[in-house]
Scaffold this motif. Structure first.
Motif, PDB file in Angstrom:
ATOM      1  N   CYS A   9       0.856  -1.198   0.000  1.00 35.01           N
ATOM      2  CA  CYS A   9       0.000   0.000   0.000  1.00 35.01           C
ATOM      3  C   CYS A   9       0.893   1.248   0.000  1.00 35.01           C
ATOM      4  N   ILE A  10       0.702   2.136  -0.970  1.00 37.21           N
ATOM      5  CA  ILE A  10       1.533   3.340  -1.080  1.00 37.21           C
ATOM      6  C   ILE A  10       1.413   4.231   0.159  1.00 37.21           C
ATOM      7  N   ASP A  11       0.207   4.367   0.719  1.00 33.85           N
ATOM      8  CA  ASP A  11       0.041   5.203   1.909  1.00 33.85           C
ATOM      9  C   ASP A  11       0.773   4.602   3.113  1.00 33.85           C
ATOM     10  N   GLU A  71       6.748   8.634  -1.767  1.00 35.41           N
ATOM     11  CA  GLU A  71       6.211   8.156  -3.042  1.00 35.41           C
ATOM     12  C   GLU A  71       4.974   8.962  -3.398  1.00 35.41           C
ATOM     13  N   GLN A  72       4.975   9.502  -4.596  1.00 39.99           N
ATOM     14  CA  GLN A  72       3.810  10.238  -5.084  1.00 39.99           C
ATOM     15  C   GLN A  72       2.874   9.272  -5.806  1.00 39.99           C
ATOM     16  N   ARG A  73       1.595   9.536  -5.701  1.00 35.73           N
ATOM     17  CA  ARG A  73       0.626   8.736  -6.448  1.00 35.73           C
ATOM     18  C   ARG A  73       0.791   9.012  -7.935  1.00 35.73           C
ATOM     19  N   CYS A 125      -3.516  10.429 -12.865  1.00 34.95           N
ATOM     20  CA  CYS A 125      -4.656   9.689 -13.408  1.00 34.95           C
ATOM     21  C   CYS A 125      -4.423   9.430 -14.895  1.00 34.95           C
ATOM     22  N   CYS A 138      -8.813   7.215 -11.608  1.00 36.56           N
ATOM     23  CA  CYS A 138      -8.174   7.283 -10.297  1.00 36.56           C
ATOM     24  C   CYS A 138      -9.026   6.546  -9.289  1.00 36.56           C
ATOM     25  N   ARG A 139      -8.470   6.354  -8.126  1.00 35.70           N
ATOM     26  CA  ARG A 139      -9.197   5.616  -7.090  1.00 35.70           C
ATOM     27  C   ARG A 139     -10.342   6.382  -6.643  1.00 35.70           C
TER      28      ARG A 139
END
Length: 106
Positions: free
Chosen positions: A9-11, A95-97, A100, A105-106
């Motif tokens: 998970c990026i977050d 890390e940047q998301r 889109c 996008c989510r």
């Protein structure tokens, strides 16, 4: 403080990078490491009202921050405040998301 998350998970990875950079103590429970960790998280997710909006939109609910007094939040800045840490600054995000693109996008 206890933090439930996973390395995929990026977050969660951003939180872990922040914790390593700042050097504060918190227990990270990787919910994908073993079934015991997953069951511990699911017991919270399946029954705690804080997860209702997450479940409604089909989310997982990580990272989840749990204070020693039992308070829970998905907000990293709120959780950092519990342990006397300042909010996350933009330059601290490892890390940047991705932008889109195809698929939205989510």
């Amino acid at each position: 403080m206890k933090v439930y998350g996973t390395h995929i998970c990026i977050d969660c990875r951003n939180y872990q990078a922040l914790q390593a950079r700042r050097g504060f103590a918190a227990d990270f429970v990787d919910i994908t490491e073993n079934t015991a960790n997953l069951k511990e998280f699911l017991a919270l997710r399946d029954h705690d009202p804080v997860f209702a909006p997450v479940r409604e939109r089909g989310g997982i609910g990580i990272p989840l921050f749990v204070n020693e007094d039992g308070r829970k939040t998905f907000d990293v800045d709120e959780a950092l405040g519990w342990i006397g840490q300042p909010p996350v600054q933009p330059e601290e995000i490892a890390e940047q998301r991705p932008a889109c693109g195809v698929g939205g996008c989510r």
